[in-house]
Design a protein around this motif. Structure first.
Motif, short mmCIF file in Angstrom:
data_model
loop_
_atom_site.label_atom_id
_atom_site.label_comp_id
_atom_site.label_asym_id
_atom_site.label_seq_id
_atom_site.Cartn_x
_atom_site.Cartn_y
_atom_site.Cartn_z
N ALA A 75 0.83 -1.20 0.00
CA ALA A 75 0.00 0.00 0.00
C ALA A 75 0.87 1.26 0.00
CB ALA A 75 -0.93 -0.01 1.20
N GLU A 76 1.92 1.23 0.80
CA GLU A 76 2.83 2.38 0.86
C GLU A 76 3.51 2.59 -0.50
OE1 GLU A 76 6.03 4.66 3.44
OE2 GLU A 76 4.56 3.32 4.29
N SER A 77 3.92 1.51 -1.13
CA SER A 77 4.56 1.60 -2.44
C SER A 77 3.60 2.21 -3.47
CB SER A 77 4.99 0.21 -2.90
OG SER A 77 5.52 0.26 -4.19
N GLU A 78 2.36 1.81 -3.42
CA GLU A 78 1.35 2.36 -4.35
C GLU A 78 1.15 3.87 -4.13
OE1 GLU A 78 -0.23 0.98 -6.97
OE2 GLU A 78 1.02 -0.78 -6.66
N LYS A 79 1.13 4.29 -2.87
CA LYS A 79 0.98 5.72 -2.57
C LYS A 79 2.15 6.52 -3.13
CE LYS A 79 -1.60 5.21 1.73
NZ LYS A 79 -1.53 5.36 3.19
N ILE A 80 3.36 5.99 -2.91
CA ILE A 80 4.55 6.69 -3.39
C ILE A 80 4.57 6.73 -4.92
CG2 ILE A 80 7.07 6.54 -3.49
CD1 ILE A 80 6.96 5.49 -0.60
N LYS A 81 4.17 5.65 -5.54
CA LYS A 81 4.10 5.62 -7.01
C LYS A 81 3.10 6.65 -7.52
CE LYS A 81 2.40 2.59 -10.54
NZ LYS A 81 1.81 1.29 -10.79
N GLY A 84 4.61 9.94 -7.43
CA GLY A 84 5.50 10.06 -8.58
C GLY A 84 4.73 10.41 -9.84
N ASN A 85 3.57 9.77 -10.02
CA ASN A 85 2.74 10.08 -11.18
C ASN A 85 2.29 11.54 -11.17
OD1 ASN A 85 2.93 7.46 -12.07
ND2 ASN A 85 0.96 6.82 -11.25
N ASN A 86 1.94 12.04 -10.00
CA ASN A 86 1.51 13.45 -9.88
C ASN A 86 2.66 14.40 -10.21
OD1 ASN A 86 -1.09 12.72 -9.19
ND2 ASN A 86 -0.66 12.74 -7.00
N PHE A 87 3.86 14.10 -9.71
CA PHE A 87 5.02 14.92 -10.04
C PHE A 87 5.27 14.89 -11.55
CE2 PHE A 87 6.77 14.41 -5.55
CZ PHE A 87 6.61 15.74 -5.23
N PHE A 88 5.14 13.72 -12.14
CA PHE A 88 5.37 13.58 -13.58
C PHE A 88 4.39 14.44 -14.37
CE2 PHE A 88 5.12 11.55 -17.73
CZ PHE A 88 6.45 11.34 -18.02
N LYS A 89 3.13 14.42 -13.95
CA LYS A 89 2.10 15.21 -14.64
C LYS A 89 2.40 16.71 -14.56
CE LYS A 89 -1.58 11.92 -13.70
NZ LYS A 89 -2.75 11.63 -12.87
N LEU A 90 3.05 17.12 -13.47
CA LEU A 90 3.40 18.52 -13.29
C LEU A 90 4.71 18.88 -14.00
CD1 LEU A 90 2.53 18.90 -9.50
CD2 LEU A 90 1.24 19.82 -11.45
N GLY A 91 5.35 17.90 -14.59
CA GLY A 91 6.61 18.16 -15.29
C GLY A 91 7.81 18.15 -14.37
N LEU A 92 7.65 17.68 -13.15
CA LEU A 92 8.75 17.60 -12.19
C LEU A 92 9.35 16.20 -12.27
CD1 LEU A 92 6.89 19.39 -9.27
CD2 LEU A 92 8.64 20.37 -10.77
N TYR A 93 10.14 16.00 -13.32
CA TYR A 93 10.61 14.67 -13.65
C TYR A 93 11.63 14.13 -12.64
CZ TYR A 93 8.27 15.98 -17.91
OH TYR A 93 7.33 16.40 -18.80
N MET A 94 12.48 14.97 -12.11
CA MET A 94 13.49 14.54 -11.14
C MET A 94 12.79 14.03 -9.87
SD MET A 94 16.62 14.00 -10.46
CE MET A 94 17.72 14.98 -11.41
N GLN A 95 11.80 14.79 -9.39
CA GLN A 95 11.06 14.38 -8.20
C GLN A 95 10.27 13.09 -8.47
OE1 GLN A 95 11.24 17.42 -9.40
NE2 GLN A 95 11.65 18.87 -7.74
N ALA A 96 9.69 13.00 -9.68
CA ALA A 96 8.94 11.80 -10.05
C ALA A 96 9.88 10.59 -10.05
CB ALA A 96 8.31 11.97 -11.42
N SER A 97 11.07 10.77 -10.59
CA SER A 97 12.05 9.69 -10.63
C SER A 97 12.42 9.22 -9.23
CB SER A 97 13.29 10.16 -11.38
OG SER A 97 14.31 9.22 -11.30
N MET A 98 12.59 10.17 -8.32
CA MET A 98 12.93 9.83 -6.94
C MET A 98 11.79 9.03 -6.28
SD MET A 98 14.90 13.39 -5.88
CE MET A 98 14.30 13.33 -4.24
N MET A 99 10.56 9.44 -6.54
CA MET A 99 9.42 8.73 -5.96
C MET A 99 9.30 7.32 -6.55
SD MET A 99 8.57 10.89 -3.81
CE MET A 99 7.07 10.39 -3.07
#
Length: 110
Positions: A75-81, A84-99
């Motif tokens: 469940a925790e992994s799904e939340k973090i993923k 990451g998807n939200n960061f990706f949608k915002l164009g924050l690719y580095m943060q998305a990659s970290m998540m």
């Protein structure tokens, strides 16, 4: 180490484990008749039974705890993923990659 515990560590399914426990119980039912045993032997057998039951209960509690931890971790992994998807949608690719990396660490097979 009991047979069900060894099988659980080897990754057997819960159906297989339940069947193994049933087989072990059937074997224990095939004991010698009680009247042929001395009082001391009867007490020793009863103590063995209690110990086996206690060992099984401890194993089962540990197994159930592992399942709960796995579900929590998933469940925790799904939340973090999802973060990451939200960061990706915002164009924050580095943060998305970290998540995504964090989610993979928690659930590498997922």
């Amino acid at each position: 180490e009991s047979l069900p515990l060894a099988a659980a560590r080897a990754g057997c399914s819960s159906l297989v484990l339940r069947r193994m426990v049933v087989i072990e119980e059937e074997r224990s039912d095939e004991e010698e008749p009680e009247e042929e045993l001395t009082e001391w032997q009867k007490e020793a057998r009863e103590e063995e039974k209690r110990q086996r039951n206690a060992d099984y209960l401890n194993w089962r509690r540990g197994f159930d705890q592992m399942k709960r931890e796995q579900k929590t971790q998933q469940a925790e992994s799904e939340k973090i993923k999802e973060q990451g998807n939200n960061f990706f949608k915002l164009g924050l690719y580095m943060q998305a990659s970290m998540m995504y990396s964090e989610a993979i660490e928690l659930q590498p097979e997922s």
